[in-house]
Design a protein around this motif. Structure first.
Motif, mmCIF file in Angstrom:
data_model
loop_
_atom_site.group_PDB
_atom_site.id
_atom_site.type_symbol
_atom_site.label_atom_id
_atom_site.label_comp_id
_atom_site.label_asym_id
_atom_site.label_seq_id
_atom_site.Cartn_x
_atom_site.Cartn_y
_atom_site.Cartn_z
ATOM 1 N N GLU A 1 0.849 -1.204 0.000
ATOM 2 C CA GLU A 1 0.000 0.000 0.000
ATOM 3 C C GLU A 1 0.878 1.245 0.000
ATOM 4 O O GLU A 1 0.601 2.200 -0.728
ATOM 5 C CB GLU A 1 -0.884 0.041 1.250
ATOM 6 C CG GLU A 1 -2.188 -0.675 1.142
ATOM 7 C CD GLU A 1 -3.022 -0.495 2.401
ATOM 8 O OE1 GLU A 1 -4.183 -0.068 2.245
ATOM 9 O OE2 GLU A 1 -2.539 -0.782 3.512
ATOM 10 N N ASN A 2 1.912 1.224 0.824
ATOM 11 C CA ASN A 2 2.820 2.368 0.899
ATOM 12 C C ASN A 2 3.537 2.620 -0.419
ATOM 13 O O ASN A 2 3.944 3.752 -0.695
ATOM 14 C CB ASN A 2 3.836 2.176 2.030
ATOM 15 C CG ASN A 2 3.194 2.222 3.396
ATOM 16 O OD1 ASN A 2 2.117 2.794 3.569
ATOM 17 N ND2 ASN A 2 3.843 1.608 4.377
ATOM 18 N N SER A 3 3.674 1.578 -1.229
ATOM 19 C CA SER A 3 4.270 1.710 -2.562
ATOM 20 C C SER A 3 3.230 2.057 -3.623
ATOM 21 O O SER A 3 3.583 2.240 -4.790
ATOM 22 C CB SER A 3 4.967 0.402 -2.960
ATOM 23 O OG SER A 3 6.010 0.109 -2.077
ATOM 24 N N GLY A 4 1.944 2.082 -3.235
ATOM 25 C CA GLY A 4 0.883 2.440 -4.167
ATOM 26 C C GLY A 4 0.418 1.317 -5.078
ATOM 27 O O GLY A 4 -0.327 1.565 -6.027
ATOM 28 N N LEU A 5 0.826 0.075 -4.795
ATOM 29 C CA LEU A 5 0.476 -1.052 -5.672
ATOM 30 C C LEU A 5 -0.900 -1.632 -5.377
ATOM 31 O O LEU A 5 -1.562 -2.143 -6.285
ATOM 32 C CB LEU A 5 1.528 -2.158 -5.534
ATOM 33 C CG LEU A 5 2.951 -1.771 -5.920
ATOM 34 C CD1 LEU A 5 3.930 -2.885 -5.541
ATOM 35 C CD2 LEU A 5 3.029 -1.465 -7.405
ATOM 36 N N VAL A 6 -1.308 -1.582 -4.122
ATOM 37 C CA VAL A 6 -2.595 -2.135 -3.703
ATOM 38 C C VAL A 6 -3.243 -1.187 -2.706
ATOM 39 O O VAL A 6 -2.595 -0.261 -2.197
ATOM 40 C CB VAL A 6 -2.442 -3.542 -3.050
ATOM 41 C CG1 VAL A 6 -1.820 -4.542 -4.006
ATOM 42 C CG2 VAL A 6 -1.647 -3.466 -1.762
ATOM 43 N N LEU B 1 -6.091 -4.220 -6.380
ATOM 44 C CA LEU B 1 -5.018 -3.727 -7.226
ATOM 45 C C LEU B 1 -5.304 -2.269 -7.585
ATOM 46 O O LEU B 1 -6.429 -1.923 -7.959
ATOM 47 C CB LEU B 1 -4.963 -4.587 -8.493
ATOM 48 C CG LEU B 1 -3.714 -4.567 -9.339
ATOM 49 C CD1 LEU B 1 -2.508 -5.038 -8.539
ATOM 50 C CD2 LEU B 1 -3.912 -5.481 -10.546
ATOM 51 N N THR B 2 -4.325 -1.413 -7.456
ATOM 52 C CA THR B 2 -4.476 -0.009 -7.853
ATOM 53 C C THR B 2 -4.085 0.134 -9.321
ATOM 54 O O THR B 2 -3.547 -0.794 -9.934
ATOM 55 C CB THR B 2 -3.562 0.901 -7.013
ATOM 56 O OG1 THR B 2 -2.198 0.528 -7.276
ATOM 57 C CG2 THR B 2 -3.884 0.805 -5.527
ATOM 58 N N GLU B 3 -4.304 1.303 -9.860
ATOM 59 C CA GLU B 3 -3.878 1.582 -11.234
ATOM 60 C C GLU B 3 -2.359 1.414 -11.343
ATOM 61 O O GLU B 3 -1.855 0.840 -12.309
ATOM 62 C CB GLU B 3 -4.302 2.984 -11.668
ATOM 63 C CG GLU B 3 -3.979 3.301 -13.117
ATOM 64 C CD GLU B 3 -4.607 2.338 -14.116
ATOM 65 O OE1 GLU B 3 -3.951 2.029 -15.140
ATOM 66 O OE2 GLU B 3 -5.745 1.882 -13.894
ATOM 67 N N SER B 4 -1.634 1.895 -10.346
ATOM 68 C CA SER B 4 -0.176 1.729 -10.329
ATOM 69 C C SER B 4 0.203 0.248 -10.275
ATOM 70 O O SER B 4 1.168 -0.177 -10.921
ATOM 71 C CB SER B 4 0.422 2.477 -9.133
ATOM 72 O OG SER B 4 1.803 2.267 -9.071
ATOM 73 N N GLY B 5 -0.554 -0.536 -9.528
ATOM 74 C CA GLY B 5 -0.320 -1.979 -9.466
ATOM 75 C C GLY B 5 -0.544 -2.636 -10.817
ATOM 76 O O GLY B 5 0.228 -3.508 -11.233
ATOM 77 N N ARG B 6 -1.605 -2.217 -11.524
ATOM 78 C CA ARG B 6 -1.874 -2.751 -12.873
ATOM 79 C C ARG B 6 -0.737 -2.384 -13.824
ATOM 80 O O ARG B 6 -0.263 -3.204 -14.605
ATOM 81 C CB ARG B 6 -3.200 -2.228 -13.408
ATOM 82 C CG ARG B 6 -4.405 -2.984 -12.901
ATOM 83 C CD ARG B 6 -5.695 -2.544 -13.597
ATOM 84 N NE ARG B 6 -6.194 -1.274 -13.102
ATOM 85 C CZ ARG B 6 -6.805 -1.096 -11.935
ATOM 86 N NH1 ARG B 6 -6.995 -2.121 -11.137
ATOM 87 N NH2 ARG B 6 -7.233 0.086 -11.562
#
Length: 169
Positions: A94-99, A115-120
């Motif tokens: 989460e702290n990395s913006g992936l989820v 999954l976040t947009e960054s994770g995708r």
């Protein structure tokens, strides 16, 4: 190592340990070595992307799931992690913006990992490199017949171990 065994006679007396034969021990140790070396190499190949093999496995599970999210308990089961360990890893991701965590509408205590947009975007960028790594260090080193034989040989072990997950036997 706790998995090493001595080469002793194969016909033990009742109640004695049936030690591994030389051939069985060789197969077992080769399996252990390949597993350790391959996972180490795949992890090393993910490092330039700032991911661990566990991060990647979580991203794969989420990207392949409905709505690109999973209940935390289901994700823990799918990745063979304790709920506590998974929670710590999801916090890091989460702290990395992936989820991100999302509340469960039907169960106030339940949480989803999504999954976040960054994770995708990360998956789209990393997946081709990971597949290339799997090919280079595993798939391309075996013939199609060897791959089929390996799958056939390991399928009963996988089935047995999946069955053990719930029983704790």
């Amino acid at each position: 190592m706790g998995t090493e065994t001595a080469t002793l006679p194969q016909t033990p007396s009742p109640g004695e340990t049936p030690w591994l034969t030389d051939a069985e021990q060789c197969a077992w140790r080769t399996h252990l070595e390949v597993n350790r070396l391959l996972m180490n190499q795949l992890e090393k190949d993910l490092q330039p992307f700032g991911l661990t093999i566990n991060d990647y496995e979580i991203l794969v599970n989420l990207s392949e799931s409905t709505d690109q999210r999973m209940r935390m308990s289901d994700l823990a089961t799918a990745t063979l992690q304790s709920k506590s360990r998974l929670s710590h890893q999801i916090t890091r991701m989460e702290n990395s913006g992936l989820v991100r965590r999302e509340s469960c509408e039907s169960d106030r205590r339940g949480l989803y990992a999504a999954l976040t947009e960054s994770g995708r975007e990360t998956m789209h960028k990393v997946a081709p490199h990971h597949v290339e790594s799997v090919r280079r260090h595993f798939i391309d080193l075996l013939t199609p017949d060897s791959l089929a034989g390996l799958r056939t040989a390991l399928a009963p072990v996988a089935e047995h171990l999946r069955g053990q997950r719930g029983s704790r036997a």
